[in-house]
Design a protein around this motif. Structure first.
Motif, mmCIF file in Angstrom:
data_model
loop_
_atom_site.group_PDB
_atom_site.id
_atom_site.type_symbol
_atom_site.label_atom_id
_atom_site.label_comp_id
_atom_site.label_asym_id
_atom_site.label_seq_id
_atom_site.Cartn_x
_atom_site.Cartn_y
_atom_site.Cartn_z
ATOM 1 N N ALA A 184 -9.038 39.953 30.262
ATOM 2 C CA ALA A 184 -8.143 40.088 29.104
ATOM 3 C C ALA A 184 -6.709 39.909 29.540
ATOM 4 C CB ALA A 184 -8.330 41.463 28.465
ATOM 5 N N LEU A 185 -5.841 39.602 28.558
ATOM 6 C CA LEU A 185 -4.394 39.595 28.796
ATOM 7 C C LEU A 185 -3.816 40.750 27.990
ATOM 8 C CD1 LEU A 185 -3.357 35.814 28.532
ATOM 9 C CD2 LEU A 185 -3.526 37.200 30.616
ATOM 10 N N HIS A 186 -2.982 41.543 28.635
ATOM 11 C CA HIS A 186 -2.441 42.725 27.960
ATOM 12 C C HIS A 186 -0.955 42.557 27.697
ATOM 13 C CE1 HIS A 186 -6.206 44.804 28.641
ATOM 14 N NE2 HIS A 186 -6.176 44.340 29.900
ATOM 15 N N ALA A 187 -0.428 43.456 26.869
ATOM 16 C CA ALA A 187 0.994 43.430 26.523
ATOM 17 C C ALA A 187 1.829 43.354 27.793
ATOM 18 C CB ALA A 187 1.356 44.673 25.723
ATOM 19 N N GLY A 188 2.840 42.493 27.768
ATOM 20 C CA GLY A 188 3.719 42.355 28.915
ATOM 21 C C GLY A 188 3.299 41.259 29.871
ATOM 22 N N GLU A 189 2.070 40.781 29.744
ATOM 23 C CA GLU A 189 1.579 39.783 30.690
ATOM 24 C C GLU A 189 1.818 38.348 30.208
ATOM 25 O OE1 GLU A 189 -1.930 41.753 33.298
ATOM 26 O OE2 GLU A 189 -2.520 41.100 31.319
ATOM 27 N N VAL A 190 1.858 37.469 31.181
ATOM 28 C CA VAL A 190 1.983 36.043 30.891
ATOM 29 C C VAL A 190 0.723 35.361 31.411
ATOM 30 C CG1 VAL A 190 3.283 33.949 31.409
ATOM 31 C CG2 VAL A 190 4.492 36.096 31.067
ATOM 32 N N GLY A 191 0.113 34.525 30.610
ATOM 33 C CA GLY A 191 -1.101 33.859 31.073
ATOM 34 C C GLY A 191 -1.505 32.738 30.144
ATOM 35 N N PHE A 192 -2.695 32.188 30.411
ATOM 36 C CA PHE A 192 -3.123 31.060 29.582
ATOM 37 C C PHE A 192 -4.249 31.462 28.633
ATOM 38 C CE2 PHE A 192 -5.798 30.631 33.399
ATOM 39 C CZ PHE A 192 -7.056 30.458 32.840
ATOM 40 N N VAL A 193 -4.341 30.700 27.568
ATOM 41 C CA VAL A 193 -5.387 30.903 26.582
ATOM 42 C C VAL A 193 -6.013 29.545 26.299
ATOM 43 C CG1 VAL A 193 -5.928 31.656 24.237
ATOM 44 C CG2 VAL A 193 -4.086 32.787 25.513
ATOM 45 N N ILE A 194 -7.339 29.501 26.286
ATOM 46 C CA ILE A 194 -8.047 28.273 25.915
ATOM 47 C C ILE A 194 -8.928 28.619 24.728
ATOM 48 C CG2 ILE A 194 -9.758 26.568 26.651
ATOM 49 C CD1 ILE A 194 -8.705 27.118 29.554
ATOM 50 N N ALA A 195 -8.841 27.818 23.686
ATOM 51 C CA ALA A 195 -9.577 28.169 22.478
ATOM 52 C C ALA A 195 -10.230 26.941 21.836
ATOM 53 C CB ALA A 195 -8.654 28.879 21.493
ATOM 54 N N GLY A 196 -10.609 25.982 22.659
ATOM 55 C CA GLY A 196 -11.317 24.812 22.141
ATOM 56 C C GLY A 196 -10.521 24.018 21.112
ATOM 57 N N ILE A 197 -9.221 23.933 21.325
ATOM 58 C CA ILE A 197 -8.380 23.218 20.364
ATOM 59 C C ILE A 197 -8.214 21.775 20.843
ATOM 60 C CG2 ILE A 197 -6.106 23.152 19.267
ATOM 61 C CD1 ILE A 197 -6.019 26.212 19.807
ATOM 62 N N LYS A 198 -8.410 20.844 19.886
ATOM 63 C CA LYS A 198 -8.407 19.438 20.272
ATOM 64 C C LYS A 198 -7.025 18.810 20.180
ATOM 65 C CE LYS A 198 -12.965 19.115 20.608
ATOM 66 N NZ LYS A 198 -13.109 20.587 20.601
ATOM 67 N N GLU A 199 -6.209 19.333 19.290
ATOM 68 C CA GLU A 199 -4.926 18.665 19.076
ATOM 69 C C GLU A 199 -3.770 19.576 19.430
ATOM 70 O OE1 GLU A 199 -5.433 17.448 14.981
ATOM 71 O OE2 GLU A 199 -4.848 15.439 15.658
ATOM 72 N N LEU A 200 -2.828 18.977 20.156
ATOM 73 C CA LEU A 200 -1.697 19.755 20.625
ATOM 74 C C LEU A 200 -0.882 20.314 19.468
ATOM 75 C CD1 LEU A 200 -0.799 20.426 23.445
ATOM 76 C CD2 LEU A 200 0.827 18.571 23.328
ATOM 77 N N LYS A 201 -0.832 19.558 18.371
ATOM 78 C CA LYS A 201 0.043 20.032 17.290
ATOM 79 C C LYS A 201 -0.496 21.285 16.603
ATOM 80 C CE LYS A 201 -1.520 16.221 14.402
ATOM 81 N NZ LYS A 201 -1.224 14.821 14.270
ATOM 82 N N SER A 202 -1.776 21.600 16.833
ATOM 83 C CA SER A 202 -2.305 22.841 16.261
ATOM 84 C C SER A 202 -1.798 24.052 17.037
ATOM 85 C CB SER A 202 -3.829 22.864 16.319
ATOM 86 O OG SER A 202 -4.339 21.605 16.037
ATOM 87 N N ALA A 203 -1.362 23.836 18.277
ATOM 88 C CA ALA A 203 -0.900 24.967 19.082
ATOM 89 C C ALA A 203 0.578 24.779 19.359
ATOM 90 C CB ALA A 203 -1.675 25.030 20.386
ATOM 91 N N LYS A 204 1.365 24.948 18.306
ATOM 92 C CA LYS A 204 2.790 24.645 18.414
ATOM 93 C C LYS A 204 3.519 25.636 19.298
ATOM 94 C CE LYS A 204 5.464 22.951 15.079
ATOM 95 N NZ LYS A 204 5.973 22.539 13.774
ATOM 96 N N VAL A 205 4.316 25.088 20.177
ATOM 97 C CA VAL A 205 5.134 25.942 21.027
ATOM 98 C C VAL A 205 6.076 26.760 20.149
ATOM 99 C CG1 VAL A 205 6.969 25.880 22.742
ATOM 100 C CG2 VAL A 205 4.977 24.403 22.982
#
Lengths: 403, 597
Positions: B249-270
């Motif tokens: 898990a990632l908890h409050a305060g942490e920095v990490g990556f998330v992968i969620a089977g998303i195909k298009e970059l624009k769905s995960a807007k910075v």
């Protein structure tokens, strides 16, 4: 019953010739006293050795040429030879006796037309000039003398072994024994001026040649000049002016400009070279010699083993070919054009079909494109490069180059 | 959470940021010796070659401090170049602290100042570090003073270190633990995670780099993007060490990556906030400003049939580079291509290089330009980002060009030369401040002048010492004209430029002369003209070649000579046919080679 796979090929992909073109013989003598810095031909410095060793090498080479032609006989069975050319290297390094033996052997094995043009390339050294008479007696009926220039300073910069005086002397002797001879000259030489270029032509004309080739000095890849270009080469403008002046002077002297670099008195073109440019056949024997041979269903290019020593061994083994390939149908039209468009009068449309078995309509699009750009004209019978097309032959040919 | 420290490193190019980051990773055992490939955080080939960082990268480090506790240090690496300053602010907003690394021999540079100010504005604690302390030319006292003068933070106690020799590494890590505050956040509140960056991976799809502010996130959670409302199933979470390392898990305060089977970059807007679909947060985190393209250029395939391939390549690049914009464009001269928007010239260069290298594209790039505001006589205001699209002068009321405020830090010796350069570029001085041996110059300058070659010029006039930072200020009315180039009387739209009237004559003449150099002689004379409207201001003639023919061709020559002709033809194919004239690729960027008077 099995079906030949050939039946599944579309007929236009097969070469079909109704008749075979004229056939020439080229004989390559690969040695020179030294290698000129501009020369990209298959030439090699004659190995050092005693007179006896040199004689033995010459004898072995002549023997090999004879074996070579014998091995090649099946590929030219029954065909007549319309011209012979001894090129090099320096064929005039051959002793008259050796040449005589070779010519006799060729006559015994080939059907050589009685009126065949038989040319020998000669260097204008004193040593060679003395042999001209003997060459004539052996049956050589045309000389091609590599003068390049009469100007001693230019000859030196070209790395030639002869000087201006020897050049004059050689032409004088050639004129005594041959009524048909060519002078090879080069222009756009290092530090050459326009008057100097014309003066070389003038001098050559004074010896009464029937043919003159004037080559723009070219820095060919894989030569010393390409690696270390000579200083003071005339610029484009000056060398083009030289070409123009040379063409004018030769026209005045009654010479016909019939190919990019070739000029002749009426009825004296080099028949051997004309055969190349009209996409005729040639059998080349000797080290590195190229052949182009037609059969009813294909046209092939062959090259013999290049290195002289390796060639001698290859002949002994009965396998002189280094490369041997059928010209692809896509390349035929281009290769034909690459030769035929060098001729100032162009060619008859019928020749296209005769030589490569394709209809001229196969290149209609390219012909129209070339015509639109003012590079050639085509009439009902002929295809003729325009003056612009002759000057920019590479651009013209590029149109026909398969993508 | 008290044992977490999120920090980034602010440093100028070459001041040793990447080396320092490598040292941290090594010290904390993130990678084995064998894996310590030089500068591990710069993963793109171009990054390694140019020694710059383009994309933010992270490393989670375990550090056992002198107080006996083990801290989780999250290093979020930031790009150093002005073109990518927006990425810097994103990285910084995920941190509580930043190391300010300054080369102890070179001193403070403009880019560093700008990034430092960004950090201070975001409330990030800045910890100064003097690097390269072991160089003979190091002047730690002077540079400490410079940091205090220019940036205004206490720097007398700055750690003195050498990343290269490994001096002071532990001291820096201690400073991070002591001075940088731990993250604040509510571990039990509904999930709020800020997307700092996202990129496309061929195997797993979109990878998001997030900072968890509140709550926690684990695989199988159903996540929701607050801006778009889209919902996805979280597949994997983890951290980079910098190798990717899955975590439960990632908890409050942490920095990490998330992968969620998303195909298009624009769905995960910075800048978007991730929350849980089942227990959503009420309010999204403040996001980031949309990035604006600053520089535009046309990209055209040399071979027109490569148009589709170019589109594919651009789309693929865009997967990892949301700041790249492109739209189809047609040029009379160049055919079908794309008008592309970039963050700056370096960005343009990098995109161009990646297209050529990674996608094997043969490209023609037109001269870079900025976007102009054009007020028409009928009152309409339009934006023009392609000079050839500038409306007829009769319809134009006024043209407004973008003005930037540029901050230049330069050693005193070169101030004169740099001021002359700024004046040449139509700069207006706003401020000049002496700070120790350096001078901070502030100029308002037309951006158009800057995108041409200002940066290169600045570097050469100052022997590489001057540094530049800039930001957009405003659009300003200027006396601008369109300069056209005509080749054999045909207007070549891809060569049109918008220039200031005062320099138009000179530029026209120089450009025509440059074209004469660049266009090879052909079968006929070629006239190159420069024109403003119908007024020809310069003319050059490229004399026709006299001939192009092989002197010899006999039986044995065919194969060799044929190769020669094929080579000639291939050379020509790399040129663009405009009318009957063949123009080489380089000619379309000729303006960049025109010197100033």
């Amino acid at each position: 019953m099995s079906v030949s796979p050939l039946q599944f090929q579309r007929p236009e992909h097969l070469t079909q010739l109704s008749s075979l073109p004229p056939l020439s013989l080229y004989v390559h003598i690969p040695w020179c006293l030294r290698k000129c810095p501009y020369c990209d031909f298959n030439s090699h410095v004659l190995p050092q050795g005693s007179e006896a060793e040199k004689l033995a090498l010459e004898t072995r080479y002549i023997d090999s040429l004879i074996t070579d032609v014998e091995l090649a006989l099946p590929s030219i069975w029954g065909r007549r030879i319309s011209s012979i050319f001894f090129g090099g290297g320096t064929p005039s390094l051959l002793s008259p006796a050796a040449l005589d033996r070779l010519l006799l052997a060729l006559q015994a094995r080939l059907k050589i037309n009685p009126d065949a043009e038989i040319t020998l390339e000669a260097n204008p050294g004193t040593f060679e000039a003395e042999r001209f008479r003997a060459y004539r007696a052996s049956g050589i009926n045309r000389l091609s003398i590599g003068i390049q220039s009469f100007d001693p300073e230019k000859l030196q910069r070209l790395g030639r072994v002869h000087d201006g005086e020897q050049a004059r002397r050689a032409l004088e002797i050639a004129g005594q024994h041959f009524d048909n001879f060519n002078v090879d000259l080069m222009y756009a030489l290092p530090a050459q001026t326009l008057p100097q270029a014309v003066a070389d032509i003038e001098t050559a004309l004074s010896f009464g040649p029937t043919h003159l080739s004037a080559y723009h000095l070219t820095l060919e890849p894989n030569t010393l000049f390409a690696a270390q270009p000579p200083a003071e080469l005339p610029n484009d403008e000056l060398s083009a002016d030289m070409q123009q002046a040379i063409e004018q002077r030769l026209a005045q002297a009654g010479f016909e400009h019939y190919e990019t670099s070739a000029f002749c008195l009426p009825h004296h073109p080099s028949r051997h070279n004309l055969n190349y440019w009209t996409f005729g056949d040639y059998l080349g024997i000797g080290a590195g010699a190229h052949s182009k041979l037609s059969f009813h269903d294909k046209i092939v290019r062959q090259m013999r083993v290049k290195q002289p020593q390796a060639y001698l061994e290859a002949i002994a083994a009965g396998q002189p070919l280094q490369t041997d390939h059928v010209i692809a149908a896509d390349d035929l039209a281009f290769e034909f054009m690459m030769n035929a468009l060098r001729l100032n009068h162009g060619f008859a449309k019928s020749l296209f079909h005769e030589r490569i078995g394709l209809s001229i309509s196969a290149i209609l699009y390219e012909l129209d494109a070339a015509q639109q750009r003012g590079l050639l004209t085509h009439t009902a019978q002929d295809i003729i490069p325009t003056q612009q097309g002759r000057r920019f032959l590479n651009d013209l040919l590029a149109i026909f180059l398969p993508d | 959470m008290n044992l977490i420290r999120n920090f980034s490193i602010i440093a100028h190019i070459d001041h040793g940021k990447s080396t320092l980051a490598d040292r941290f990773i090594q010290y904390c055992g993130g990678l084995s010796e064998r894996e310590m490939n030089s500068q591990v955080l710069d993963s793109m080939d171009i990054e390694k070659e140019r020694g710059i960082t383009i994309k933010a990268q992270t490393a989670a480090l375990q550090y056992r401090a002198r107080d006996g506790q083990t801290y989780a240090l999250n290093l979020i690496d930031t790009p150093g170049h002005v073109d990518f300053s927006y990425e810097v602010s994103r990285s910084l907003s995920a941190c509580e602290g930043a190391l300010l690394v300054v080369d102890a021999s070179q001193g403070v540079e403009a880019q560093t100042v700008a990034n430092c100010y960004t950090a201070i504005e975001l409330g990030v604690e800045v910890v100064p570090v003097l690097n390269k302390i072991d160089l003979p030319a190091a002047e730690p006292e002077r540079v400490s003073q410079e940091i205090e003068d220019i940036i205004g933070i206490e720097a007398t106690d700055a750690v003195r270190a050498s990343a290269k020799s490994g001096i002071g590494i532990e001291d820096i890590l201690e400073e991070i633990v002591k001075k940088i505050p731990p993250p604040q956040g509510k571990p039990d509140a509904p999930l709020k995670a800020l997307i700092i960056d996202s990129w496309f991976d061929n195997y797993v799809g979109v990878v998001m780099l997030v900072r968890v502010v509140d709550g926690s996130l684990k695989p199988k959670d159903k996540i929701k993007f607050m801006a778009t409302g889209a919902e996805h199933l979280c597949e994997q979470v983890g951290v980079f060490t910098p190798k990717s390392l899955p975590r439960p898990a990632l908890h409050a305060g942490e920095v990490g990556f998330v992968i969620a089977g998303i195909k298009e970059l624009k769905s995960a807007k910075v800048g978007d906030t991730i929350t849980l679909a089942t227990q959503p947060a009420t309010e999204a985190l403040p996001g980031f400003k949309e990035v604006q393209s600053q520089v535009f250029a046309g990209l055209y395939p040399v071979e027109s049939h490569d148009y589709e391939a170019l589109r594919d390549a651009l789309e693929k690049l865009q997967l990892n580079d949301a700041s790249l914009r492109f739209e189809p464009e047609v040029s009379q001269a160049l055919g079908f291509g794309f008008r592309c928007g970039f963050l700056g010239l370096l960005h343009l260069e990098i995109v161009q290089e990646r297209l050529e290298r990674e996608f094997d594209m043969d490209l023609i790039t037109t001269a870079p330009t900025v976007v102009y505001e054009v007020l028409l006589k009928d009152g309409e205001l339009i934006e023009v980002e392609n000079p050839s699209r500038l409306p007829d002068p009769g319809k134009i009321e006024e043209i407004r060009e973008p003005i930037i405020t540029s901050t230049i830090l330069v050693p005193q010796d070169y101030v004169g030369a740099v001021m002359t350069l700024c004046n040449q570029k139509r700069g207006v001085q706003r401020n000049m401040q002496y700070m120790g041996r350096q001078v901070m110059l502030t100029y308002d300058m037309p951006m158009n002048e800057v995108v041409m070659d200002f940066f290169d010029k600045l570097k050469s006039t100052s022997r590489g010492y001057a540094s530049l930072d800039y930001e957009f200020k405003e659009f300003q009315t200027a006396d601008l004209v369109k300069l056209d180039i005509l080749v054999n009387s045909e207007r070549v739209d891809a060569l049109s430029l918008i220039v200031h009237r005062a320099s138009s004559q000179y530029r026209g003449r120089e450009l025509a002369a440059k074209m004469r150099e660049l266009i090879p002689r052909q079968m006929f004379d070629i006239a190159v003209q420069a024109a403003i409207g119908s007024h020809i201001i310069a003319r050059e003639t490229i004399k026709a070649l006299r001939k192009n023919v092989l002197a010899k061709c006999y039986g044995g020559d065919i194969t060799r000579k044929k190769k020669l002709l094929e080579k000639q033809k291939a050379g020509k194919k790399r040129m663009k046919q405009v009318g009957n004239v063949e123009i080489p690729q380089a000619a379309f960027l000729a303006i960049l080679q025109v010197s100033d008077k």
